[in-house]
Design an enzyme around this catalytic site. Structure first.
Site, PDB file in Angstrom:
ATOM      1  N   GLU A  45       0.844  -1.204   0.000  1.00 13.22           N
ATOM      2  CA  GLU A  45       0.000   0.000   0.000  1.00 13.22           C
ATOM      3  C   GLU A  45       0.875   1.249   0.000  1.00 13.22           C
ATOM      4  O   GLU A  45       2.011   1.232   0.493  1.00 13.22           O
ATOM      5  CB  GLU A  45      -0.892  -0.019   1.262  1.00 13.22           C
ATOM      6  CG  GLU A  45      -1.819   1.189   1.345  1.00 13.22           C
ATOM      7  CD  GLU A  45      -2.919   1.027   2.391  1.00 13.22           C
ATOM      8  OE1 GLU A  45      -2.882   0.061   3.174  1.00 13.22           O
ATOM      9  OE2 GLU A  45      -3.810   1.903   2.422  1.00 13.22           O
ATOM     10  N   ASN A 191     -12.410  -1.198  -0.992  1.00 11.59           N
ATOM     11  CA  ASN A 191     -11.702  -1.790   0.147  1.00 11.59           C
ATOM     12  C   ASN A 191     -12.365  -1.315   1.437  1.00 11.59           C
ATOM     13  O   ASN A 191     -12.664  -0.123   1.574  1.00 11.59           O
ATOM     14  CB  ASN A 191     -10.234  -1.340   0.149  1.00 11.59           C
ATOM     15  CG  ASN A 191      -9.537  -1.686   1.459  1.00 11.59           C
ATOM     16  OD1 ASN A 191      -9.225  -2.849   1.719  1.00 11.59           O
ATOM     17  ND2 ASN A 191      -9.321  -0.683   2.313  1.00 11.59           N
ATOM     18  N   GLU A 192     -12.582  -2.219   2.355  1.00 11.57           N
ATOM     19  CA  GLU A 192     -13.183  -1.869   3.656  1.00 11.57           C
ATOM     20  C   GLU A 192     -14.283  -0.829   3.450  1.00 11.57           C
ATOM     21  O   GLU A 192     -14.274   0.256   4.041  1.00 11.57           O
ATOM     22  CB  GLU A 192     -12.125  -1.408   4.655  1.00 11.57           C
ATOM     23  CG  GLU A 192     -11.146  -2.529   4.969  1.00 11.57           C
ATOM     24  CD  GLU A 192     -10.309  -2.353   6.237  1.00 11.57           C
ATOM     25  OE1 GLU A 192     -10.287  -1.246   6.806  1.00 11.57           O
ATOM     26  OE2 GLU A 192      -9.684  -3.347   6.662  1.00 11.57           O
ATOM     27  N   TYR A 258      -7.003  -9.110  11.463  1.00 18.97           N
ATOM     28  CA  TYR A 258      -5.715  -8.740  12.058  1.00 18.97           C
ATOM     29  C   TYR A 258      -5.589  -9.344  13.450  1.00 18.97           C
ATOM     30  O   TYR A 258      -6.578  -9.440  14.192  1.00 18.97           O
ATOM     31  CB  TYR A 258      -5.579  -7.215  12.148  1.00 18.97           C
ATOM     32  CG  TYR A 258      -5.230  -6.577  10.816  1.00 18.97           C
ATOM     33  CD1 TYR A 258      -3.922  -6.614  10.340  1.00 18.97           C
ATOM     34  CD2 TYR A 258      -6.204  -5.972  10.029  1.00 18.97           C
ATOM     35  CE1 TYR A 258      -3.596  -6.047   9.107  1.00 18.97           C
ATOM     36  CE2 TYR A 258      -5.875  -5.408   8.798  1.00 18.97           C
ATOM     37  CZ  TYR A 258      -4.562  -5.445   8.344  1.00 18.97           C
ATOM     38  OH  TYR A 258      -4.230  -4.899   7.139  1.00 18.97           O
ATOM     39  N   GLU A 315      -6.243  -9.175   3.755  1.00 24.77           N
ATOM     40  CA  GLU A 315      -5.397  -8.473   4.736  1.00 24.77           C
ATOM     41  C   GLU A 315      -5.376  -9.316   6.002  1.00 24.77           C
ATOM     42  O   GLU A 315      -6.442  -9.632   6.555  1.00 24.77           O
ATOM     43  CB  GLU A 315      -5.937  -7.069   5.057  1.00 24.77           C
ATOM     44  CG  GLU A 315      -5.736  -6.086   3.933  1.00 24.77           C
ATOM     45  CD  GLU A 315      -6.138  -4.651   4.296  1.00 24.77           C
ATOM     46  OE1 GLU A 315      -6.059  -4.265   5.483  1.00 24.77           O
ATOM     47  OE2 GLU A 315      -6.545  -3.925   3.367  1.00 24.77           O
ATOM     48  N   GLN A 364       2.135  -6.032   5.636  1.00 25.95           N
ATOM     49  CA  GLN A 364       2.324  -5.716   4.245  1.00 25.95           C
ATOM     50  C   GLN A 364       3.747  -6.100   3.856  1.00 25.95           C
ATOM     51  O   GLN A 364       4.526  -6.487   4.718  1.00 25.95           O
ATOM     52  CB  GLN A 364       2.082  -4.224   3.999  1.00 25.95           C
ATOM     53  CG  GLN A 364       0.649  -3.801   4.321  1.00 25.95           C
ATOM     54  CD  GLN A 364       0.274  -2.416   3.829  1.00 25.95           C
ATOM     55  OE1 GLN A 364       1.066  -1.751   3.164  1.00 25.95           O
ATOM     56  NE2 GLN A 364      -0.926  -1.960   4.169  1.00 25.95           N
TER      57      GLN A 364
END
Ligand code: AHR
Length: 518
Positions: A45, A191-192, A258, A315, A364
């Site tokens: 990103e 995204n999100e 996460y 992610e 990432q």
């Protein structure tokens, strides 16, 4: 933070410093599902120094580079055979206007990266730089479109620019120096979208997905795989609505997970943590993600029993407090043996769900969250997480062999959870390569006890041809620019096939071992 640390309690037997025993049984006859190579995907990103400094230094840099990409990072990524790279975000994707990132560098406008520290983005890394990087690495690009603040027209033209042979966008691309279209298969539509991507409700986003994805056209035979923005962790309603309202219009639905103590309070230090926090982390990434996968998959199974829509964990990884002294909002964190455990246990878990889970992207690739590499000026270190990816590399495209693990468990709690989470000390996965070689991947998360693991090979005959171990003295051990090789894998000699044809592995405490049997 102090409060969280106190609240983190462990219901653990006191360390016995003994050798434990465990069994792992391989079920060869149930080995049917290929582990898609995309399970080992990466995410890059425009955030902190992931792109700028981490991958891209520009052609005029004194840091050794190939066409602007730093050579050390390129080589490191080639060595783990990166299969797919997601870009340009993340949250950044929904503020990114691709036309700012093409054409002569000096004409590219600057913008403020509002999500990540307000840093000024000069757009010197754009579509050409990303897609050429993927070609250099031999990986699939996964490009996320801007649904939050971009238009349908922008999305449609971007796809045309990248993949059409003729027409106005192809003409523009050619003027910018690229004659042939690139091959782009994976397209993310937002995204999100429940958060930084527009704070939408799933019903509204579902309709937008239908609209934006309609105009992602397939030019001259280029096939597209369209991915909808999916749920975070335990948001089962999002998945339910998307499956009901969008269904087979999407090829994949994403999921973000996460390993993080709390979104509202301190996330804890990446390098200074307690044993309780270590065990909580191990449980959160192993049984924690497994429970979420099972529930999300159950919803998808209801609407899509023929498994046409994939679940993509695009992610995942650890999220700790930013490293003291680093730029706020750049999400720079160190990476210890604890992170290596998270990588290995998560990969072992993803292998078990390959029927539905077709891609995952650790967050990432460089200098951000649970990264593969850390860079500073011309220096680069490989993180313990990187070493796990390298040790596991041969599992890509191999057929998953389901495993049953019989071992001791521990229970970890933190204040957000109503009851403790019980998790096994041993995590395992196995796979069979096309030449018949069997990979066995083992983790002993126990901080105190070694473990004699007997792997029942279900009739397979062979010998150990390759065995590697990643371990260290302390759970906080990590690699720095000064001491880059504190945590590195080495050959492992403690495995043998016994007279019953079982693989017996003497696992030290806190160790990750990969073995190949042929
Ligand atoms: O990976 C960092 C950020 O985490 C991403 O930009 C966003 O999608 C997620 O919240």
């Amino acid at each position: 933070m102090k409060k969280i640390m106190i609240a983190l309690s462990m219901i653990l037997a006191m360390p016995s410093m003994a050798q434990k025993t465990s069994d792992v049984t391989l079920h060869m006859d149930e080995a049917k599902q290929k582990i898609n190579k995309e399970i080992y995907g990466q995410f890059a990103e425009h955030l902190g120094t992931c792109i700028y400094g981490g991958i891209w230094v520009g052609k005029d840099s004194e840091i050794p580079n190939t066409d602007g990409y730093r050579n050390d990072v390129l080589q490191a990524l080639k060595d783990i055979r990166v299969p797919v790279m997601r870009w340009p975000g993340g949250c950044f994707a929904d503020e990114y206007h691709w036309q700012d990132g093409i054409g002569p560098q000096e004409n590219r406008p600057r913008m403020v990266n509002n999500n990540w520290g307000g840093t000024v983005e000069d757009n010197s890394f754009g579509t050409h730089e990303f897609l050429n990087l993927c070609e250099l690495l031999g990986c699939e690009p996964y490009v996320s479109m801007n649904v939050g603040s971009g238009t349908v027209e922008e999305t449609a033209k971007w796809v045309e620019y990248m993949t059409a042979k003729d027409g106005p966008m192809a003409k523009l691309r050619k003027q910018n120096g690229r004659e042939n279209p690139w091959k782009v298969y994976y397209i993310g539509v937002g995204n999100e979208s429940w958060g930084c991507g527009g704070n939408m409700r799933p019903e509204y986003y579902g309709d937008l997905y239908r609209r934006y994805s309609t105009y992602c056209r397939e030019y001259n035979g280029n096939r597209l795989y369209k991915i909808a923005s999916g749920a975070s962790d335990y948001d089962y309603n999002w998945t339910e609505v998307m499956m009901k309202n969008v269904g087979h219009r999407m090829n994949g639905l994403s999921l973000h997970y996460y390993t993080c103590y709390s979104w509202n309070k301190s996330k804890g230090s990446a390098t200074d943590f307690t044993r309780d926090q270590y065990y909580w982390t191990v449980a959160k990434c192993g049984v924690g993600i497994e429970e979420v996968l099972q529930k999300q998959i159950a919803i998808m199974d209801k609407y899509d029993p023929r498994n046409r829509v994939a679940l993509l964990v695009d992610e995942w990884g650890t999220w700790w407090d930013e490293e003291p002294g680093s730029v706020r909002g750049h999400l720079y964190q160190q990476n210890t043996m604890r992170d290596a455990m998270v990588a290995a246990i998560s990969l072992n878990t993803f292998h078990q769900y390959t029927k539905r889970v077709k891609m995952t992207n650790i967050a990432q690739v460089a200098n951000v969250l649970q990264s593969m590499v850390l860079t500073k000026g011309d220096k680069m270190v490989l993180t313990p997480t990187y070493h796990v990816f390298r040790m596991y590399v041969d599992n890509m495209e191999a057929v998953n062999i389901p495993v049953a693990v019989n071992c001791d468990t521990f229970t970890a709690e933190n204040e957000r959870e109503e009851s403790g989470r019980t998790a096994p000390y041993i995590s395992a996965s196995a796979s069979k390569m096309s030449d018949g070689t069997v990979n066995v991947n083992l983790v002993n998360a126990d901080l105190d006890n070694s473990n004699k693991v007997t792997v029942k090979l279900d009739g397979m005959k062979g010998k150990v041809v390759n065995a590697r171990i990643l371990t260290s003295k302390d759970m906080k051990d990590h690699n720095t620019f000064e001491v880059p090789n504190k945590v590195v894998p080495v050959d492992f000699k403690g495995a043998k096939i016994n007279k019953n044809g079982e693989l017996v592995v003497d696992m030290p405490k806190m160790a990750i071992i990969t073995l190949q049997i042929k």
